[in-house]
Design a protein around this motif. Structure first.
Motif, PDB file in Angstrom:
ATOM      1  N   THR A  81      38.389  22.806  44.190  1.00 37.48           N
ATOM      2  CA  THR A  81      38.763  22.143  43.084  1.00 37.48           C
ATOM      3  C   THR A  81      40.107  21.682  43.273  1.00 37.48           C
ATOM      4  O   THR A  81      40.599  20.740  42.509  1.00 37.48           O
ATOM      5  CB  THR A  81      38.620  23.233  41.866  1.00 37.48           C
ATOM      6  N   GLY A  82      40.903  22.397  44.185  1.00 35.83           N
ATOM      7  CA  GLY A  82      42.472  21.907  44.428  1.00 35.83           C
ATOM      8  C   GLY A  82      43.215  22.360  43.166  1.00 35.83           C
ATOM      9  O   GLY A  82      44.369  22.133  42.777  1.00 35.83           O
ATOM     10  N   ARG A  83      42.450  23.376  42.583  1.00 36.07           N
ATOM     11  CA  ARG A  83      43.254  23.938  41.282  1.00 36.07           C
ATOM     12  C   ARG A  83      43.461  25.603  41.678  1.00 36.07           C
ATOM     13  O   ARG A  83      42.747  25.955  42.551  1.00 36.07           O
ATOM     14  CB  ARG A  83      42.496  24.043  40.114  1.00 36.07           C
ATOM     15  N   GLU A  84      44.416  26.247  41.243  1.00 39.73           N
ATOM     16  CA  GLU A  84      44.868  27.699  41.507  1.00 39.73           C
ATOM     17  C   GLU A  84      44.298  28.755  40.741  1.00 39.73           C
ATOM     18  O   GLU A  84      44.138  29.861  41.152  1.00 39.73           O
ATOM     19  CB  GLU A  84      46.504  27.651  41.568  1.00 39.73           C
ATOM     20  N   THR A  85      44.476  28.397  39.339  1.00 41.00           N
ATOM     21  CA  THR A  85      44.031  29.450  38.462  1.00 41.00           C
ATOM     22  C   THR A  85      42.659  30.032  38.390  1.00 41.00           C
ATOM     23  O   THR A  85      41.713  28.980  38.382  1.00 41.00           O
ATOM     24  CB  THR A  85      44.433  29.019  36.962  1.00 41.00           C
ATOM     25  N   VAL A  86      42.472  31.275  38.387  1.00 39.59           N
ATOM     26  CA  VAL A  86      41.085  32.138  38.369  1.00 39.59           C
ATOM     27  C   VAL A  86      41.236  32.782  37.025  1.00 39.59           C
ATOM     28  O   VAL A  86      42.029  33.659  36.793  1.00 39.59           O
ATOM     29  CB  VAL A  86      40.677  32.349  39.378  1.00 39.59           C
ATOM     30  N   VAL A  87      40.177  32.608  36.082  1.00 46.18           N
ATOM     31  CA  VAL A  87      40.050  33.424  34.986  1.00 46.18           C
ATOM     32  C   VAL A  87      38.898  34.551  35.261  1.00 46.18           C
ATOM     33  O   VAL A  87      38.057  34.378  35.654  1.00 46.18           O
ATOM     34  CB  VAL A  87      39.076  32.535  33.820  1.00 46.18           C
ATOM     35  N   SER A  88      39.362  35.880  34.996  1.00 45.90           N
ATOM     36  CA  SER A  88      38.676  37.062  34.864  1.00 45.90           C
ATOM     37  C   SER A  88      38.487  37.614  33.478  1.00 45.90           C
ATOM     38  O   SER A  88      39.003  37.141  32.660  1.00 45.90           O
ATOM     39  CB  SER A  88      39.108  37.873  35.900  1.00 45.90           C
ATOM     40  N   PHE A  89      38.027  38.748  33.386  1.00 45.01           N
ATOM     41  CA  PHE A  89      38.066  39.577  32.057  1.00 45.01           C
ATOM     42  C   PHE A  89      38.385  40.780  32.011  1.00 45.01           C
ATOM     43  O   PHE A  89      38.644  41.490  33.090  1.00 45.01           O
ATOM     44  CB  PHE A  89      36.557  39.510  31.651  1.00 45.01           C
ATOM     45  N   THR A  90      38.970  41.207  30.795  1.00 44.46           N
ATOM     46  CA  THR A  90      39.454  42.275  30.361  1.00 44.46           C
ATOM     47  C   THR A  90      38.372  43.465  31.013  1.00 44.46           C
ATOM     48  O   THR A  90      37.192  43.405  30.972  1.00 44.46           O
ATOM     49  CB  THR A  90      39.335  42.663  29.055  1.00 44.46           C
ATOM     50  N   ASN A  91      39.095  44.523  31.694  1.00 48.83           N
ATOM     51  CA  ASN A  91      38.559  45.614  32.457  1.00 48.83           C
ATOM     52  C   ASN A  91      37.652  45.265  33.552  1.00 48.83           C
ATOM     53  O   ASN A  91      36.723  46.265  34.024  1.00 48.83           O
ATOM     54  CB  ASN A  91      37.654  46.235  31.286  1.00 48.83           C
ATOM     55  N   ALA A  92      37.722  44.098  34.009  1.00 52.00           N
ATOM     56  CA  ALA A  92      37.223  43.875  35.390  1.00 52.00           C
ATOM     57  C   ALA A  92      37.674  44.456  36.470  1.00 52.00           C
ATOM     58  O   ALA A  92      38.834  44.785  36.540  1.00 52.00           O
ATOM     59  CB  ALA A  92      37.370  42.297  35.705  1.00 52.00           C
ATOM     60  N   GLU A 152      36.958  37.513  48.060  1.00 49.87           N
ATOM     61  CA  GLU A 152      38.455  36.673  48.500  1.00 49.87           C
ATOM     62  C   GLU A 152      37.736  35.370  49.159  1.00 49.87           C
ATOM     63  O   GLU A 152      38.386  34.375  48.659  1.00 49.87           O
ATOM     64  CB  GLU A 152      39.146  37.680  49.795  1.00 49.87           C
ATOM     65  N   ALA A 153      36.641  35.613  49.721  1.00 45.01           N
ATOM     66  CA  ALA A 153      36.060  34.220  50.265  1.00 45.01           C
ATOM     67  C   ALA A 153      35.736  33.374  48.891  1.00 45.01           C
ATOM     68  O   ALA A 153      36.107  32.126  49.154  1.00 45.01           O
ATOM     69  CB  ALA A 153      35.037  34.427  51.163  1.00 45.01           C
ATOM     70  N   ALA A 154      35.247  33.883  48.038  1.00 46.15           N
ATOM     71  CA  ALA A 154      34.644  33.125  46.673  1.00 46.15           C
ATOM     72  C   ALA A 154      36.013  32.510  46.010  1.00 46.15           C
ATOM     73  O   ALA A 154      35.863  31.280  45.910  1.00 46.15           O
ATOM     74  CB  ALA A 154      34.076  34.039  45.953  1.00 46.15           C
ATOM     75  N   LEU A 155      37.147  33.264  46.019  1.00 48.29           N
ATOM     76  CA  LEU A 155      38.225  32.681  45.350  1.00 48.29           C
ATOM     77  C   LEU A 155      38.943  31.640  46.280  1.00 48.29           C
ATOM     78  O   LEU A 155      39.297  30.441  45.540  1.00 48.29           O
ATOM     79  CB  LEU A 155      39.319  33.760  44.901  1.00 48.29           C
ATOM     80  N   LYS A 156      38.998  32.018  47.417  1.00 50.93           N
ATOM     81  CA  LYS A 156      39.812  30.885  48.426  1.00 50.93           C
ATOM     82  C   LYS A 156      38.700  29.678  48.151  1.00 50.93           C
ATOM     83  O   LYS A 156      39.430  28.419  48.324  1.00 50.93           O
ATOM     84  CB  LYS A 156      39.765  31.353  49.885  1.00 50.93           C
ATOM     85  N   LEU A 157      37.402  29.707  48.261  1.00 49.15           N
ATOM     86  CA  LEU A 157      36.513  28.428  48.341  1.00 49.15           C
ATOM     87  C   LEU A 157      36.635  27.842  47.110  1.00 49.15           C
ATOM     88  O   LEU A 157      36.696  26.433  47.089  1.00 49.15           O
ATOM     89  CB  LEU A 157      35.247  28.890  48.785  1.00 49.15           C
ATOM     90  N   ALA A 158      36.797  28.495  45.946  1.00 50.34           N
ATOM     91  CA  ALA A 158      36.776  27.591  44.650  1.00 50.34           C
ATOM     92  C   ALA A 158      38.118  26.902  44.550  1.00 50.34           C
ATOM     93  O   ALA A 158      38.137  25.784  44.103  1.00 50.34           O
ATOM     94  CB  ALA A 158      36.737  28.814  43.497  1.00 50.34           C
ATOM     95  N   ARG A 159      39.143  27.631  45.062  1.00 48.25           N
ATOM     96  CA  ARG A 159      40.501  26.837  45.233  1.00 48.25           C
ATOM     97  C   ARG A 159      40.477  25.738  45.984  1.00 48.25           C
ATOM     98  O   ARG A 159      41.072  24.682  45.528  1.00 48.25           O
ATOM     99  CB  ARG A 159      41.786  27.911  45.468  1.00 48.25           C
TER     100      ARG A 159
END
Length: 421
Positions: free
Chosen positions: A125-136, A115-122
């Motif tokens: 960067t000022g962007r919202e979308t995060v790409v993950s992968f099938t079966n993650a 959760e911290a990693a996702l919030k920090l990335a957003r």
């Protein structure tokens, strides 16, 4: 007696249903139930006990720390235990690998790190979308679920899970298309509907997803794609870090340097709750208290984590032993697959994370049930629970690994024979 669990504990309980025993003690790679029966543990707290249960080298440090009335709870205050952890983590882990990360203590569990990693990335960067992968699989909180693939887990959120886009993991399409063809095409096409991502989050080996191991080449390709498109790369090393695949970080083999790394599970070395989020130094744009939590600084975990680093990571011995043991397990599983080709589809894994993929998903839990009756703890994984998953402690002896493989062989044969009768 298990009546009290059925009467009072929520129906959400899971592992206990497959292992109907009341456990009382544990040491190394073994757990003992109150009826006196001992089980060989190829589960290791879902990868939390890389150094085994009640590791005596770490237990002694913990007992001495507690006996001295030392600080246990401190939120993010400065403590001597935290200072020692930071110093030793830098000296033993970061500097030898040429890594210049800042360390955030986001809370006690892996999902807190994610959760911290996702919030920090957003935020950065000022962007919202995060790409993950099938079966993650990245955790059960809402942000982590949004980048998790399993439909049953996602449905449990009860609300829409947005701002996440899934792309094919390595070999998801059986080599029918070049790596990242869809991903890069959508990034380059302003009409694709894919907003430029803040980050990509990836497991180098998908544990819950079925022990899907990405190749070093694929990981390097992903890192290059992220760099060319100015997208942050987050590696979720919650389960596969701390030596599970051999090296301390699972991404080392690929020679990549993620922008953000999530660590938890075996970080404390003793099963104590502990997680950190590592970030490239310039990414540390948090305001004081902007991301916080009551249990950010569990000092006993600092103590045992330092013990694990000093006892196991000051030389290459642990990595070499894990890789050697992994080869032993791989050979054993390959033999089982060959002898049971009608029931077993394939074997896959890295280090001491392995999966025996069954052709019929219903066979995997039956194999694990047979193994339990024979004194071995294992779980299933994969989107349909089709994978018999092995995560033995890294300290498991070769004799115990061989014994466990014998139990697996007998269990697979028993299930195969029962199906064919």
């Amino acid at each position: 007696m298990t009546d009290v669990f059925a009467r009072l504990e929520s129906e959400v309980r899971g592992y206990c249903r497959g292992w109907p025993a009341v456990f009382t003690t544990a040491r190394g790679s073994h757990m003992t139930a109150e009826d006196g029966r001992t089980y060989l543990d190829f589960f290791a707290g879902a990868g939390t006990l890389n150094y085994g249960h009640n590791n005596p080298l770490l237990k002694q440090r913990l007992m001495e720390y507690l006996a001295g009335d030392s600080i246990v709870h401190s939120l993010d205050m400065y403590t001597a235990a935290k200072r020692t952890f930071l110093e030793r983590f830098e000296e033993i882990v970061l500097k030898p690998r040429g890594l210049d990360y800042k360390v955030q203590f986001p809370g006690p569990a892996g999902n807190h790190s994610v959760e911290a990693a996702l919030k920090l990335a957003r935020k950065y960067t000022g962007r919202e979308t995060v790409v993950s992968f099938t079966n993650a699989f990245h955790g059960m909180t809402l942000g982590a679920l949004a980048v998790t693939g399993n439909s049953m887990k996602r449905t449990g959120a009860g609300v829409p899970l947005g701002h996440g886009v899934a792309m094919p993991y390595d070999n998801y399409l059986d080599g029918r298309t070049p790596d990242f063809l869809l991903f890069e095409t959508m990034l380059d096409d302003s009409g694709s509907g894919l907003d430029k991502p803040a980050a990509v989050i990836v497991e180098t080996v998908q544990g819950e997803g079925g022990i899907n191991a990405a190749t070093a080449e694929w990981l390097r390709g992903l890192s290059d794609l992220c760099r060319r498109h100015d997208i942050l790369l987050i590696v979720d090393d919650v389960q596969m870090g701390c030596g599970r695949t051999g090296a301390f970080f699972s991404f080392e083999e690929a020679g990549i340097v993620p922008d953000i790394v999530c660590l938890s599970k075996s970080l404390s070395g003793y099963g104590l709750p502990f997680a950190i989020t590592l970030m490239r130094r310039d990414l540390d744009v948090w305001e004081p208290g902007e991301h916080n939590g009551t249990f950010r600084g569990f000092n006993p975990a600092f103590v045992t984590a330092v013990g694990a680093l000093e006892e196991y990571w000051t030389d290459p011995g642990m990595e070499q032993q894990t890789l050697a043991k992994g080869r032993l397990v791989e050979r054993g599983l390959d033999e089982i697959a060959l002898l049971n080709a009608g029931a077993v589809e394939t074997v896959r894994g890295r280090g001491l994370a392995w999966g025996l993929v069954m052709r019929d998903p219903e066979l995997a839990p039956r194999v694990c049930a047979e193994a339990f009756e024979r004194g071995l703890l294992m779980e299933t994984s994969g989107p349909e629970g089709e994978v018999v998953k092995l995560l033995p402690p890294l300290t498991t002896s070769e004799a115990d690994l061989s014994r466990g493989l014998e139990i697996i062989a007998a269990s697979v044969s028993a299930v195969r024979d029962a199906v064919t009768v």
